[in-house]
Design a protein around this motif. Structure first.
Motif, mmCIF file in Angstrom:
data_model
loop_
_atom_site.group_PDB
_atom_site.id
_atom_site.type_symbol
_atom_site.label_atom_id
_atom_site.label_comp_id
_atom_site.label_asym_id
_atom_site.label_seq_id
_atom_site.Cartn_x
_atom_site.Cartn_y
_atom_site.Cartn_z
ATOM 1 N N LEU A 38 0.853 -1.175 0.000
ATOM 2 C CA LEU A 38 0.000 0.000 0.000
ATOM 3 C C LEU A 38 0.892 1.228 0.000
ATOM 4 O O LEU A 38 1.697 1.413 0.918
ATOM 5 N N ILE A 39 0.785 2.053 -1.034
ATOM 6 C CA ILE A 39 1.591 3.263 -1.133
ATOM 7 C C ILE A 39 0.680 4.476 -1.221
ATOM 8 O O ILE A 39 -0.519 4.357 -1.500
ATOM 9 N N GLY A 40 1.270 5.642 -0.998
ATOM 10 C CA GLY A 40 0.522 6.887 -1.064
ATOM 11 C C GLY A 40 1.098 7.879 -0.068
ATOM 12 O O GLY A 40 1.849 7.500 0.841
ATOM 13 N N PRO A 41 0.766 9.164 -0.215
ATOM 14 C CA PRO A 41 1.313 10.184 0.687
ATOM 15 C C PRO A 41 0.796 10.018 2.112
ATOM 16 O O PRO A 41 -0.196 9.322 2.358
ATOM 17 N N SER A 42 1.463 10.655 3.044
ATOM 18 C CA SER A 42 1.038 10.613 4.438
ATOM 19 C C SER A 42 -0.399 11.095 4.567
ATOM 20 O O SER A 42 -0.806 12.062 3.911
ATOM 21 N N GLY A 43 -1.167 10.408 5.403
ATOM 22 C CA GLY A 43 -2.540 10.815 5.648
ATOM 23 C C GLY A 43 -3.546 10.336 4.632
ATOM 24 O O GLY A 43 -4.716 10.736 4.680
ATOM 25 N N CYS A 44 -3.113 9.440 3.705
ATOM 26 C CA CYS A 44 -4.036 8.999 2.655
ATOM 27 C C CYS A 44 -4.896 7.820 3.096
ATOM 28 O O CYS A 44 -5.808 7.424 2.371
ATOM 29 N N GLY A 45 -4.599 7.229 4.266
ATOM 30 C CA GLY A 45 -5.431 6.150 4.773
ATOM 31 C C GLY A 45 -4.804 4.770 4.724
ATOM 32 O O GLY A 45 -5.480 3.777 5.007
ATOM 33 N N LYS A 46 -3.511 4.688 4.395
ATOM 34 C CA LYS A 46 -2.854 3.380 4.254
ATOM 35 C C LYS A 46 -2.914 2.573 5.556
ATOM 36 O O LYS A 46 -3.334 1.416 5.568
ATOM 37 N N SER A 47 -2.467 3.177 6.654
ATOM 38 C CA SER A 47 -2.433 2.441 7.925
ATOM 39 C C SER A 47 -3.838 2.165 8.438
ATOM 40 O O SER A 47 -4.091 1.108 9.027
ATOM 41 N N THR A 48 -4.752 3.091 8.211
ATOM 42 C CA THR A 48 -6.138 2.851 8.614
ATOM 43 C C THR A 48 -6.705 1.635 7.889
ATOM 44 O O THR A 48 -7.344 0.773 8.499
ATOM 45 N N LEU A 49 -6.439 1.536 6.584
ATOM 46 C CA LEU A 49 -6.904 0.382 5.819
ATOM 47 C C LEU A 49 -6.260 -0.897 6.337
ATOM 48 O O LEU A 49 -6.947 -1.905 6.564
ATOM 49 N N LEU A 50 -4.948 -0.861 6.527
ATOM 50 C CA LEU A 50 -4.244 -2.045 7.020
ATOM 51 C C LEU A 50 -4.860 -2.538 8.323
ATOM 52 O O LEU A 50 -5.151 -3.727 8.487
ATOM 53 N N ARG A 51 -5.095 -1.632 9.248
ATOM 54 C CA ARG A 51 -5.561 -1.988 10.587
ATOM 55 C C ARG A 51 -7.040 -2.380 10.610
ATOM 56 O O ARG A 51 -7.500 -2.958 11.590
ATOM 57 N N CYS A 52 -7.762 -2.085 9.540
ATOM 58 C CA CYS A 52 -9.150 -2.539 9.471
ATOM 59 C C CYS A 52 -9.224 -4.066 9.417
ATOM 60 O O CYS A 52 -10.173 -4.661 9.939
ATOM 61 N N PHE A 53 -8.220 -4.689 8.797
ATOM 62 C CA PHE A 53 -8.316 -6.121 8.546
ATOM 63 C C PHE A 53 -8.152 -6.979 9.793
ATOM 64 O O PHE A 53 -8.534 -8.144 9.781
ATOM 65 N N ASN A 54 -7.549 -6.429 10.855
ATOM 66 C CA ASN A 54 -7.537 -7.200 12.107
ATOM 67 C C ASN A 54 -8.143 -6.391 13.263
ATOM 68 O O ASN A 54 -7.903 -6.674 14.425
ATOM 69 N N ARG A 55 -8.945 -5.404 12.881
ATOM 70 C CA ARG A 55 -9.755 -4.632 13.831
ATOM 71 C C ARG A 55 -8.920 -3.872 14.859
ATOM 72 O O ARG A 55 -9.371 -3.629 15.972
ATOM 73 N N MET A 56 -7.734 -3.437 14.460
ATOM 74 C CA MET A 56 -6.890 -2.661 15.364
ATOM 75 C C MET A 56 -7.394 -1.242 15.545
ATOM 76 O O MET A 56 -6.971 -0.542 16.468
ATOM 77 N N ASN A 57 -8.296 -0.793 14.656
ATOM 78 C CA ASN A 57 -8.857 0.553 14.805
ATOM 79 C C ASN A 57 -10.002 0.612 15.806
ATOM 80 O O ASN A 57 -10.380 1.698 16.254
ATOM 81 N N ASP A 58 -10.564 -0.546 16.130
ATOM 82 C CA ASP A 58 -11.827 -0.556 16.871
ATOM 83 C C ASP A 58 -11.741 0.124 18.231
ATOM 84 O O ASP A 58 -12.729 0.674 18.726
ATOM 85 N N HIS A 59 -10.541 0.085 18.849
ATOM 86 C CA HIS A 59 -10.416 0.662 20.192
ATOM 87 C C HIS A 59 -10.108 2.153 20.154
ATOM 88 O O HIS A 59 -10.041 2.799 21.206
ATOM 89 N N LEU A 60 -9.929 2.732 18.952
ATOM 90 C CA LEU A 60 -9.598 4.151 18.846
ATOM 91 C C LEU A 60 -10.874 4.991 18.908
ATOM 92 O O LEU A 60 -11.904 4.631 18.346
ATOM 93 N N ALA A 61 -10.775 6.112 19.590
ATOM 94 C CA ALA A 61 -11.955 6.954 19.835
ATOM 95 C C ALA A 61 -12.593 7.399 18.527
ATOM 96 O O ALA A 61 -11.917 7.879 17.621
ATOM 97 N N GLY A 62 -13.904 7.224 18.430
ATOM 98 C CA GLY A 62 -14.667 7.735 17.300
ATOM 99 C C GLY A 62 -14.562 6.924 16.030
ATOM 100 O O GLY A 62 -15.072 7.354 14.977
ATOM 101 N N PHE A 63 -13.945 5.748 16.071
ATOM 102 C CA PHE A 63 -13.802 4.971 14.841
ATOM 103 C C PHE A 63 -15.155 4.457 14.362
ATOM 104 O O PHE A 63 -15.995 4.012 15.141
#
Length: 254
Positions: A38-63
């Motif tokens: 996954l490539i792209g400039p900072s803030g484009c959503g790469k890490s958010t997409l990655l972390r969706c697949f094992n639900r690592m975002n679920d504990h972050l506020a407002g997700f």
């Protein structure tokens, strides 16, 4: 003959935080036993997409998220699939090495021990196999009971890969795994990543376009939360279909 089932799949995925969309309508199929970057400039959503697949975002506020996410053909939000089981199937290695303050041996065997594996012969086999797949066995085989905290940064990151592999995942998520490493350690890590496709599916977030070109079979380019282009890495870097992709790859972005 039908196409093989993707190892990871996002279908019309919308995700973000506190009402602000970070990912907008992502459709992505990650093939099994391949390395996808996954490539792209900072803030484009790469890490958010990655972390969706094992639900690592679920504990972050407002997700929040909408759409479908599958791993190994199964809905990652299937209520019958516990988070622990999901994360054994979809392992993850983070941007900075995070070895536990224990021995090299105990770091690698943390997952199997947590899962209730106590057979010494089985654990020894897992230990050696995981360290070999992480290209670390020859460097540490004579000091397995030494503290993992005494290892170099590059060794610690490969140890984290070995620790993830010891739980026998189908998929491994790598979030900028070389960003904190020096050039020599980065080369060793890239060698490890290239060999991982023999045993697992790899989804890799990287800001380094040269790294993506060196290690990834396929590449997906994200910009402002949208998937602009995805395909075989060699073809995308040689003849990108989209103007934005060409500008980003050639350094004329923005």
């Amino acid at each position: 003959m039908s196409a093989p089932r993707p190892a990871l799949e996002a279908v019309n995925l919308v995700a973000g935080f506190a009402g602000q969309e970070v990912l907008r309508g992502i459709d992505l199929a990650v093939p099994a036993r391949r390395i996808t970057a996954l490539i792209g400039p900072s803030g484009c959503g790469k890490s958010t997409l990655l972390r969706c697949f094992n639900r690592m975002n679920d504990h972050l506020a407002g997700f929040f998220r909408r759409g479908r996410l599958n791993a190994s053909g199964r809905d990652v939000y299937d209520p019958a699939w516990s988070l622990e089981e999901l994360r054994f199937t979809v392992g993850m290695v983070f941007q900075k090495p995070n070895p536990f303050p224990m021995s090299i041996r105990d770091n690698v065997l943390f997952g199997p021990s947590l899962a209730g594996v106590h057979d010494r012969a089985a654990l020894d086999t897992t230990l050696e196999s995981s360290l070999r797949h992480a290209n670390l066995w020859d460097e540490v085989k004579d000091r397995l009971d030494a503290s993992a905290l005494d290892m170099s940064g590059g060794q610690q990151q490969r140890l984290c890969i070995a620790r993830a592999l010891a739980s026998s995942p189908d998929i491994l998520l790598l979030d900028e795994p070389a960003s904190a490493l020096d050039p020599i350690a980065t080369v060793r890590l890239e060698e490890t990543v290239r060999e991982l496709a023999d045993v697992v599916t790899v989804l890799l977030v990287t800001h380094n376009l040269q790294q993506a070109a060196r290690v990834a079979h396929r590449t997906a380019f994200l910009y402002l939360g949208e998937l602009i282009e995805e395909g075989e890495t060699t073809a995308m870097f040689a003849t990108p279909r989209e103007r934005l992709t060409e500008e980003y790859i050639t350094g004329r972005f923005g």
